[in-house]
Design an enzyme around this catalytic site. Structure first.
Site, PDB file in Angstrom:
ATOM      1  CG  HIS A 105      39.066  34.859  45.096  1.00 50.54           C
ATOM      2  ND1 HIS A 105      38.536  35.450  43.976  1.00 50.54           N
ATOM      3  CD2 HIS A 105      38.182  33.868  45.439  1.00 50.54           C
ATOM      4  CE1 HIS A 105      37.413  34.837  43.645  1.00 50.54           C
ATOM      5  NE2 HIS A 105      37.174  33.880  44.517  1.00 50.54           N
ATOM      6  CB  THR A 177      32.435  41.080  40.487  1.00 48.16           C
ATOM      7  OG1 THR A 177      32.635  39.703  40.129  1.00 48.16           O
ATOM      8  CG2 THR A 177      31.076  41.249  41.147  1.00 48.16           C
ATOM      9  CB  SER A 178      32.609  39.579  35.023  1.00 53.06           C
ATOM     10  OG  SER A 178      33.470  38.572  35.577  1.00 53.06           O
TER      11      SER A 178
HETATM   12  N1  APR Z   1      34.087  50.441  37.744  1.00 50.71           N
HETATM   13  C1  APR Z   1      33.278  49.389  38.014  1.00 50.71           C
HETATM   14  N2  APR Z   1      33.348  48.203  37.359  1.00 50.71           N
HETATM   15  C2  APR Z   1      34.272  48.098  36.389  1.00 50.71           C
HETATM   16  C3  APR Z   1      35.152  49.151  36.044  1.00 50.71           C
HETATM   17  C4  APR Z   1      35.030  50.374  36.777  1.00 50.71           C
HETATM   18  N3  APR Z   1      35.813  51.427  36.525  1.00 50.71           N
HETATM   19  N4  APR Z   1      35.951  48.712  35.026  1.00 50.71           N
HETATM   20  C5  APR Z   1      35.576  47.441  34.756  1.00 50.71           C
HETATM   21  N5  APR Z   1      34.570  47.077  35.564  1.00 50.71           N
HETATM   22  C6  APR Z   1      33.852  45.799  35.613  1.00 50.71           C
HETATM   23  C7  APR Z   1      33.841  45.022  34.320  1.00 50.71           C
HETATM   24  O1  APR Z   1      32.782  45.459  33.475  1.00 50.71           O
HETATM   25  C8  APR Z   1      33.595  43.605  34.841  1.00 50.71           C
HETATM   26  O2  APR Z   1      32.210  43.330  34.982  1.00 50.71           O
HETATM   27  O3  APR Z   1      34.515  44.976  36.543  1.00 50.71           O
HETATM   28  C9  APR Z   1      34.255  43.620  36.225  1.00 50.71           C
HETATM   29  C10 APR Z   1      35.575  42.879  36.268  1.00 50.71           C
HETATM   30  O4  APR Z   1      35.310  41.524  36.023  1.00 50.71           O
HETATM   31  P1  APR Z   1      36.536  40.504  36.072  1.00 50.71           P
HETATM   32  O5  APR Z   1      37.692  41.084  35.327  1.00 50.71           O
HETATM   33  O6  APR Z   1      36.000  39.157  35.702  1.00 50.71           O
HETATM   34  O7  APR Z   1      36.981  40.500  37.622  1.00 50.71           O
HETATM   35  P2  APR Z   1      36.290  39.729  38.801  1.00 50.71           P
HETATM   36  O8  APR Z   1      34.825  39.570  38.569  1.00 50.71           O
HETATM   37  O9  APR Z   1      36.734  40.402  40.053  1.00 50.71           O
HETATM   38  O10 APR Z   1      36.988  38.273  38.717  1.00 50.71           O
HETATM   39  C11 APR Z   1      36.653  37.357  39.733  1.00 50.71           C
HETATM   40  O11 APR Z   1      38.278  35.832  38.843  1.00 50.71           O
HETATM   41  O12 APR Z   1      40.340  35.362  38.000  1.00 50.71           O
HETATM   42  C12 APR Z   1      39.591  35.360  39.135  1.00 50.71           C
HETATM   43  O13 APR Z   1      40.467  35.439  41.281  1.00 50.71           O
HETATM   44  C13 APR Z   1      40.171  36.248  40.183  1.00 50.71           C
HETATM   45  O14 APR Z   1      38.981  37.411  41.918  1.00 50.71           O
HETATM   46  C14 APR Z   1      39.051  37.203  40.515  1.00 50.71           C
HETATM   47  C15 APR Z   1      37.821  36.476  40.007  1.00 50.71           C
END
Ligand code: APR
Length: 235
Positions: A105, A177-178
Site C-alpha cells: 500500500h 491484520t484484520s
Molecule cells: N498485536 C497484533 N495485532 C494487533 C494488535 C497488537 N498489539 N492490536 C491490534 N491488532 C490487530 C487487530 O485485532 C486487527 O485484526 O491488528 C488488526 C488491525 O486490522 P486493521 O485495523 O483492519 O488494519 P489492517 O488489516 O492493516 O488494514 C488493512 O486497510 O485501510 C486500509 O490501507 C489500509 O493497509 C490498511 C488496510
C-alpha cells in the site's frame, strides 16, 4: 537451503510502536472518513486536505520505533529466507533490519507524481529535513507531488510479486491484520497446500482459506516470541 518464511503484516504489528490501527475501536478510520483521506476520489476532490493528512501521519512516524515483533521478524533472517509483505506504510520493518520487504500500500516516507504515481523516475524519498509535501511542490514530471500511497480505488502494483512470494513459502505468518482489505487479504489463497500457516492477533480473525491455521491469540511481540519457539521445536 534455508526454508522460506513469508510474513503478511498489517497495522497490528505496529500498534505496540504507538501507531494506531484502522479498524480497532480507537482506529484511524473512526477519526477520519476513509473515502475522504485515503481514496483517489478524495485526493482529486481536495488534494491539500489529503496531502496534509499524510504530512501529519509522517510527522507522527518520526517518534515511532520498531517493537519486539518487528525485531524478531528481522532476526529470523539468520535462520530463514524471509520476505515481509506488509500493508503498512510505516518504515518500522526497515528500521528493525528486515531486508526483503514488499509494501503493498505504498510508503509514507516517499512521494511521487500525481500524474503517474508508479513512474519510478518520480518516486522520491522524504526525510526529516524534507518531511512535508506542500501544494505547489512538483514531481519530476511537473505534476503536483503526492504521497506514495496506494489509495482505495487505485491498483496495487505489488500484488503479483507478493503472490509469487506466498506461492513459494514453506511457512506463512499473518500478523496484525484484520484481512478486511483485498487484494492483500486474498494472498492467503496462494499458499502451497503443504505450507504451514500461523496467525498472530489478539482478536479472532477470519482468514479466507480452508487450510489449517495455527492461531496465536496474542499481541504481536508476545505472539512472535511464541512463534519463534514453535519454529525451533519444528526444526
Ligand atoms: N498485536 C497484533 N495485532 C494487533 C494488535 C497488537 N498489539 N492490536 C491490534 N491488532 C490487530 C487487530 O485485532 C486487527 O485484526 O491488528 C488488526 C488491525 O486490522 P486493521 O485495523 O483492519 O488494519 P489492517 O488489516 O492493516 O488494514 C488493512 O486497510 O485501510 C486500509 O490501507 C489500509 O493497509 C490498511 C488496510
Amino acid at each position: 537451503m534455508k526454508k522460506k518464511i513469508v510474513f503478511i503484516t498489517g497495522a497490528g504489528i505496529s500498534a505496540e510502536s504507538g501507531i494506531s490501527t484502522f479498524r480497532d475501536s480507537d482506529g484511524l478510520w473512526e477519526k477520519y472518513p476513509v473515502q475522504v483521506v485515503a481514496s483517489i476520489e478524495g485526493y482529486h476532490r481536495d488534494p491539500e486536505l489529503v496531502i496534509n493528512f499524510y504530512n501529519e501521519r509522517r510527522k507522527q512516524l518520526l517518534d515511532c520505533k520498531p517493537n519486539g515483533a518487528h525485531r524478531l521478524v528481522a532476526e529470523l533472517e539468520k535462520m530463514y529466507d524471509v520476505t515481509v509483505v506488509t500493508q503498512n506504510v510505516d518504515n518500522l520493518h526497515e528500521k528493525a533490519g528486515s531486508t526483503n520487504i514488499i509494501h503493498l500500500h505504498g510508503e509514507l516516507m516517499k512521494a511521487t507524481s500525481s500524474r503517474n504515481p508508479n513512474d519510478p523516475r518520480c518516486i522520491v524519498t522524504l526525510d526529516e529535513d524534507h518531511l512535508e509535501i506542500k501544494m505547489g511542490d512538483k514531481a519530476k514530471d511537473g505534476s503536483q507531488l503526492r504521497p506514495f500511497i496506494v489509495w482505495f480505488g487505485e491498483a496495487v502494483p505489488m500484488i503479483e510479486p507478493a503472490a509469487r512470494e506466498v506461492m513459494e513459502a514453506d511457512i506463512l505468518v499473518i500478523v496484525g491484520t484484520s484481512l478486511n482489505v483485498y487484494p492483500a487479504a486474498g494472498l492467503v489463497n496462494y499458499a502451497k497446500p503443504d505450507a504451514k500457516l500461523f496467525l498472530i492477533d489478539p482478536k479472532p480473525v477470519q482468514a479466507p482459506t480452508l487450510m489449517d491455521i495455527h492461531y496465536i491469540q496474542k499481541g504481536a511481540s508476545e505472539g512472535m516470541k511464541e512463534l519463534v519457539e514453535l519454529l525451533k521445536e519444528q526444526e
